[in-house]
Design a protein around this motif. Structure first.
Motif, PDB file in Angstrom:
ATOM      1  N   ASN A   1      14.219  -2.837   5.597  1.00 44.86           N
ATOM      2  CA  ASN A   1      14.405  -1.654   4.735  1.00 44.86           C
ATOM      3  C   ASN A   1      13.499  -0.506   5.154  1.00 44.86           C
ATOM      4  OD1 ASN A   1      14.687  -4.231   2.505  1.00 44.86           O
ATOM      5  ND2 ASN A   1      16.392  -2.842   2.828  1.00 44.86           N
ATOM      6  N   VAL A   2      12.881  -0.612   6.335  1.00 47.37           N
ATOM      7  CA  VAL A   2      12.022   0.480   6.817  1.00 47.37           C
ATOM      8  C   VAL A   2      12.835   1.613   7.461  1.00 47.37           C
ATOM      9  CG1 VAL A   2      10.151   1.056   8.425  1.00 47.37           C
ATOM     10  CG2 VAL A   2      10.029  -1.041   7.074  1.00 47.37           C
ATOM     11  N   PRO A   3      13.796   1.319   8.371  1.00 46.65           N
ATOM     12  CA  PRO A   3      14.449   2.424   9.090  1.00 46.65           C
ATOM     13  C   PRO A   3      15.209   3.399   8.200  1.00 46.65           C
ATOM     14  CG  PRO A   3      14.794   0.355  10.243  1.00 46.65           C
ATOM     15  CD  PRO A   3      14.182   0.001   8.918  1.00 46.65           C
ATOM     16  N   THR A   4      15.920   2.912   7.178  1.00 44.58           N
ATOM     17  CA  THR A   4      16.831   3.787   6.420  1.00 44.58           C
ATOM     18  C   THR A   4      16.093   4.955   5.748  1.00 44.58           C
ATOM     19  OG1 THR A   4      18.278   1.902   6.155  1.00 44.58           O
ATOM     20  CG2 THR A   4      18.681   3.762   4.697  1.00 44.58           C
TER      21      THR A   4
ATOM     22  N   LYS B   1       0.845  -1.205   0.000  1.00 46.91           N
ATOM     23  CA  LYS B   1       0.000   0.000   0.000  1.00 46.91           C
ATOM     24  C   LYS B   1       0.882   1.257   0.000  1.00 46.91           C
ATOM     25  CE  LYS B   1      -4.105   1.877   2.155  1.00 46.91           C
ATOM     26  NZ  LYS B   1      -5.329   1.458   2.844  1.00 46.91           N
ATOM     27  N   ILE B   2       1.960   1.233   0.770  1.00 44.87           N
ATOM     28  CA  ILE B   2       2.870   2.386   0.833  1.00 44.87           C
ATOM     29  C   ILE B   2       3.625   2.534  -0.498  1.00 44.87           C
ATOM     30  CG2 ILE B   2       4.906   3.326   2.017  1.00 44.87           C
ATOM     31  CD1 ILE B   2       3.838   1.736   4.535  1.00 44.87           C
ATOM     32  N   ALA B   3       4.022   1.392  -1.069  1.00 47.75           N
ATOM     33  CA  ALA B   3       4.775   1.419  -2.338  1.00 47.75           C
ATOM     34  C   ALA B   3       3.908   1.936  -3.481  1.00 47.75           C
ATOM     35  CB  ALA B   3       5.302   0.028  -2.655  1.00 47.75           C
TER      36      ALA B   3
ATOM     37  N   SER C   1       9.603  13.952  -2.228  1.00 43.64           N
ATOM     38  CA  SER C   1      10.670  12.944  -2.059  1.00 43.64           C
ATOM     39  C   SER C   1      10.341  11.866  -1.023  1.00 43.64           C
ATOM     40  CB  SER C   1      11.993  13.626  -1.717  1.00 43.64           C
ATOM     41  OG  SER C   1      12.497  14.244  -2.879  1.00 43.64           O
ATOM     42  N   ARG C   2       9.159  11.923  -0.422  1.00 39.86           N
ATOM     43  CA  ARG C   2       8.739  10.801   0.424  1.00 39.86           C
ATOM     44  C   ARG C   2       8.588   9.534  -0.409  1.00 39.86           C
ATOM     45  NH1 ARG C   2       4.566  14.390   3.988  1.00 39.86           N
ATOM     46  NH2 ARG C   2       4.383  15.424   1.975  1.00 39.86           N
ATOM     47  N   HIS C   3       8.657   9.701  -1.742  1.00 36.78           N
ATOM     48  CA  HIS C   3       8.569   8.503  -2.589  1.00 36.78           C
ATOM     49  C   HIS C   3       9.749   7.559  -2.353  1.00 36.78           C
ATOM     50  CE1 HIS C   3      11.393  10.712  -5.179  1.00 36.78           C
ATOM     51  NE2 HIS C   3      11.770   9.507  -5.532  1.00 36.78           N
ATOM     52  N   ILE C   4      10.819   8.011  -1.667  1.00 37.31           N
ATOM     53  CA  ILE C   4      11.933   7.074  -1.403  1.00 37.31           C
ATOM     54  C   ILE C   4      11.486   5.955  -0.455  1.00 37.31           C
ATOM     55  CG2 ILE C   4      13.786   8.713  -1.954  1.00 37.31           C
ATOM     56  CD1 ILE C   4      14.343   9.001   1.038  1.00 37.31           C
ATOM     57  N   LEU C   5      10.472   6.237   0.384  1.00 37.89           N
ATOM     58  CA  LEU C   5       9.930   5.172   1.243  1.00 37.89           C
ATOM     59  C   LEU C   5       9.239   4.122   0.369  1.00 37.89           C
ATOM     60  CD1 LEU C   5       9.379   4.120   4.098  1.00 37.89           C
ATOM     61  CD2 LEU C   5       7.317   5.548   4.159  1.00 37.89           C
TER      62      LEU C   5
ATOM     63  N   VAL D   1      16.988  10.110  -2.841  1.00 41.05           N
ATOM     64  CA  VAL D   1      17.458   8.940  -3.587  1.00 41.05           C
ATOM     65  C   VAL D   1      17.464   7.753  -2.637  1.00 41.05           C
ATOM     66  CG1 VAL D   1      19.524   7.916  -4.636  1.00 41.05           C
ATOM     67  CG2 VAL D   1      18.911  10.237  -5.217  1.00 41.05           C
ATOM     68  N   TYR D   2      17.101   6.585  -3.144  1.00 38.35           N
ATOM     69  CA  TYR D   2      17.203   5.350  -2.347  1.00 38.35           C
ATOM     70  C   TYR D   2      17.874   4.278  -3.186  1.00 38.35           C
ATOM     71  CZ  TYR D   2      16.068   1.156   0.234  1.00 38.35           C
ATOM     72  OH  TYR D   2      16.183  -0.029   0.935  1.00 38.35           O
ATOM     73  N   HIS D   3      18.859   3.587  -2.591  1.00 43.81           N
ATOM     74  CA  HIS D   3      19.516   2.466  -3.275  1.00 43.81           C
ATOM     75  C   HIS D   3      19.524   1.260  -2.358  1.00 43.81           C
ATOM     76  CE1 HIS D   3      21.012   4.424  -6.778  1.00 43.81           C
ATOM     77  NE2 HIS D   3      21.699   5.315  -6.088  1.00 43.81           N
TER      78      HIS D   3
END
Ligand SMILES: Cc1cc2nc3c(=O)[nH]c(=O)nc-3n(C[C@H](O)[C@H](O)[C@H](O)COP(=O)(O)OP(=O)(O)OC[C@H]3O[C@@H](n4cnc5c(N)ncnc54)[C@H](O)[C@@H]3O)c2cc1C
Length: 270
Positions: free
Chosen positions: A114-117, A71-73, A80-84, A165-167
């Motif tokens: 992968n939630v905290p980062t 749901k979040i994805a 930039s909250r889209h990195i979550l 950015v998220y990697h």
């Protein structure tokens, strides 16, 4: 393991849930994908609490603890909250992402989560009910004892109008990540005004790279010295049977430089 479970509880409110947790050996059952204490004799079904929501408020987006990764994805993030979304949309598998919740992940928080980062890079906070009912900045929350008798109700994520950015680095698409990295930068007149860099998976508890953030804040985003500053990062990765510590540290340096290249590309595209 469910063999010790003698009873299911189906509370109608958060207050009732907190009371059940405080009274004994019953624990929340969210997505049911993580492990739980073998001492638990009861499970608490959270479905009647209506904690499955994403709500736009004035100063933040509120995500209910029972909201699934998918749901979040799939939510239409406007900044930039889209990195979550990027982080949670790549974790585990599609069927699992329908089950795994953000609240269960924060309570369980294995090193591979992968939630905290992304939440660290976004300056999020975590609301808990119980003893005591309060709201923790994510960095403080991550250092609470896992077996504390609190109940997570919500995650609050403030606006992120800057660049993100998220990697994630893993051997295969489905494998646990050996490293994840989230960067959030706000720029004014080409100068880095806010810099949050968070790293996870290669250390036991995800954290921000405060020294690096300090050295970058105030620099022009075009400064040619940024890559050298990023490459000076130093931490000791967890022992990993697939990769040497040296490899993981080099991977972190490479991903950091790549993240800043992508941020410059986003800026110059505007
Ligand atoms: C094969 C596999 C691969 C995975 N890969 C990844 C991955 O790559 N990245 C990633 O981020 N995650 C991954 N996960 C998910 C992660 O390992 C955990 O399973 C998940 O985070 C647990 O969330 P849940 O909602 O299922 O919680 P549950 O399993 O229901 O609960 C976990 C623990 O948290 C407690 N709890 C639940 N909700 C609350 C609450 N609101 N307040 C307080 N305590 C609570 C429970 O009592 C329990 O002790 C994977 C899982 C599996 C099975």
């Amino acid at each position: 393991m469910l063999e010790n479970i003698k009873e299911w509880f189906r509370p109608e409110s958060i207050a009732e849930t907190v009371e059940i947790i405080a009274n004994g050996n019953a624990i929340p059952y969210a997505g049911g994908t993580g492990s739980r204490s073998a001492r638990a004799l009861g499970l608490i079904d959270l479905r009647r609490l209506n904690l499955d929501y994403i709500r736009e408020e004035n100063d933040w987006v509120a995500i209910g603890a029972g909201t699934s990764f998918n749901k979040i994805a799939n939510y239409q993030w406007s900044d930039s909250r889209h990195i979550l979304a990027l982080a949670l949309g790549q974790a585990a598998s599609n069927p699992l992402r329908n089950l795994i919740t953000i609240g269960g992940s924060l309570a369980f928080r294995p090193a591979w989560s992968n939630v905290p980062t992304p939440l660290l890079a976004l300056g999020a906070s975590v609301k808990v009910a119980g003893a005591p009912a309060t709201e923790y900045p994510i960095a403080d929350f991550l250092h609470l004892k896992r077996n504390s008798k609190f109940f997570i109700t919500e995650v609050k994520v403030p606006p992120a109008p800057g660049y993100g950015v998220y990697h994630r680095f893993a051997r295969t698409r489905f494998d646990y990540a050996a490293l994840d990295l989230a960067v959030y930068i706000a720029i004014r007149s080409d100068t880095i005004e806010i810099c949050r860099i968070a790293v996870g998976n290669l250390i036991p508890v995800a954290r921000r790279l405060a020294e690096l953030e300090k050295n970058l804040t105030g620099l022009k985003i075009s400064d040619s010295g940024i890559s050298e500053i990023l490459k000076a990062v130093d931490l000791k990765p967890l022992k990993n049977s697939n990769f040497s510590r040296e490899f993981l540290l080099n991977m972190l340096k490479t991903e950091l430089v790549r993240a800043f290249t992508q941020i410059r590309e986003q800026i110059y595209a505007n």
